[in-house]
Design a protein around this motif. Structure first.
Motif, PDB file in Angstrom:
ATOM      1  N   LYS A 161       0.714  -1.237  -0.233  1.00 30.92           N
ATOM      2  CA  LYS A 161      -0.645   0.206  -0.029  1.00 30.92           C
ATOM      3  C   LYS A 161       0.637   1.538  -0.098  1.00 30.92           C
ATOM      4  O   LYS A 161       1.668   1.572   0.788  1.00 30.92           O
ATOM      5  N   LYS A 162       0.689   1.852  -0.880  1.00 29.24           N
ATOM      6  CA  LYS A 162       1.235   3.288  -0.445  1.00 29.24           C
ATOM      7  C   LYS A 162       0.409   4.719  -0.899  1.00 29.24           C
ATOM      8  O   LYS A 162      -0.704   4.367  -0.880  1.00 29.24           O
ATOM      9  N   HIS A 163       1.029   5.768   0.194  1.00 28.90           N
ATOM     10  CA  HIS A 163       0.183   6.820   0.029  1.00 28.90           C
ATOM     11  C   HIS A 163       1.040   8.185   0.038  1.00 28.90           C
ATOM     12  O   HIS A 163       2.284   8.098   0.484  1.00 28.90           O
ATOM     13  N   GLU A 164       1.201   9.343  -0.760  1.00 33.13           N
ATOM     14  CA  GLU A 164       1.684  10.430  -0.218  1.00 33.13           C
ATOM     15  C   GLU A 164       0.786  11.301   0.997  1.00 33.13           C
ATOM     16  O   GLU A 164      -0.490  11.920   1.015  1.00 33.13           O
ATOM     17  N   CYS A 215       1.401  14.097   9.852  1.00 32.94           N
ATOM     18  CA  CYS A 215       0.568  12.502   9.846  1.00 32.94           C
ATOM     19  C   CYS A 215       0.863  11.933  10.751  1.00 32.94           C
ATOM     20  O   CYS A 215       2.268  11.643  11.503  1.00 32.94           O
ATOM     21  N   THR A 240       0.499   6.738  11.385  1.00 31.09           N
ATOM     22  CA  THR A 240       0.179   5.535  10.276  1.00 31.09           C
ATOM     23  C   THR A 240      -1.603   5.188  10.134  1.00 31.09           C
ATOM     24  O   THR A 240      -1.996   4.620   9.852  1.00 31.09           O
ATOM     25  N   HIS A 268      -4.287   6.346   8.208  1.00 30.85           N
ATOM     26  CA  HIS A 268      -4.347   5.826   7.083  1.00 30.85           C
ATOM     27  C   HIS A 268      -4.109   4.319   6.651  1.00 30.85           C
ATOM     28  O   HIS A 268      -3.413   4.441   5.485  1.00 30.85           O
TER      29      HIS A 268
END
Length: 196
Positions: A25-28, A33, A36, A39
Motif C-alpha cells: 500500500k502506497k500513500h503520499e 501524519c 499511520t 491512514h
C-alpha cells in the motif's frame, strides 16, 4: 534574534509504503501524519522523500525515537535507523521540518542546563565535538538561533538523534528532557544542519 519559519504547502512531499522496497500500500503526504493507523498503515516500512526534510518518529503522536529524513530513498527501516543506538523497525508518525535552512543555520550549545556554563556557537556541521575542543561529552542545553539541527550521541553522526528546531518555542531547549520523548542523556558528540 531567532529566525522564524513559514509553513507553506508544496514544499514537502513524502511517499510511504507499508512494505519494504516500495511495495504494498502506497500513500503520499504533504503535511503532518500524526498516526499511520489513521491512514490504514500499521507502520511505514519504506519511503521516498521527494521534497523538503521530514522528522519521522517511532510511535504515533510524534513520540519515541526520532529520525531525520532528507531527500532520497529509504527502502527499508535500516536505511533510516541503521546508525541509531538501537534499531527501530517502525515509523508510525512523521512531519515536515519547516525550519531546515542549511545555509543560514546557527546554534548555541551550553555545558549545563538553562544556558549555563561553557558555551559554543556553531554555523557549520561538526562530526566530532571532542575533536573541536568540547571537553565534555555532554551538553546541558541548546539555543537554536536559526535552522534545524540533528544532534547525535556519538561522533560521526551515530547513536540516538535529537532534532532541534528554531521554530520550537523560541528555539530554546533548556533541559535534556526537552530534546524529545526518548531523550535519556545529554551525551552529544556530533551535530549537523538539516538539509532542505
Amino acid at each position: 534574534m531567532t529566525h522564524r519559519c513559514k509553513k507553506s504547502s508544496g514544499l514537502w512531499k513524502i511517499v510511504v509504503w507499508d512494505e519494504p522496497f516500495f511495495q504494498g500500500k502506497k500513500h503520499e503526504f504533504t503535511t503532518d501524519c500524526y498516526s499511520t493507523l489513521e491512514h490504514g498503515f500499521s507502520t511505514v516500512r519504506s519511503c521516498k522523500i521527494e521534497s523538503g526534510a521530514w522528522a519521522g518518529f517511532e510511535h504515533c503522536g510524534f513520540q519515541g525515537q526520532q529520525f531525520v529524513l532528507e531527500r532520497g530513498e529509504y527502502p527499508c527501516w535500516e536505511a533510516w535507523s541503521g546508525s541509531n543506538a538501537y534499531h527501530v523497525e517502525r515509523m508510525c508518525s512523521f512531519r515536515p521540518i519547516a525550519c531546515a535552512d542549511h545555509g543560514r543555520s546557527r546554534l548555541m550549545l551550553f555545558e549545563q542546563e538553562n544556558f549555563q556554563g561553557k558555551r559554543a556557537e556553531m554555523s557549520d556541521d561538526c562530526p566530532s565535538l571532542p575533536a573541536l575542543g568540547w571537553g565534555s561529552s555532554t551538553v546541558g542545553s541548546f539555543l537554536v538561533r536559526s535552522g534545524a539541527w540533528v544532534c547525535s550521541q556519538y561522533p560521526g553522526y551515530r547513536g540516538f538523534q535529537y532534532l532541534l528546531e528554531s521554530d520550537s518555542p523560541a528555539g530554546e531547549y533548556k533541559h535534556v528532557r526537552e530534546w524529545g520523548s526518548h531523550a535519556q542523556t545529554g551525551q552529544v558528540q556530533s551535530i549537523r544542519r538539516v538539509q532542505q
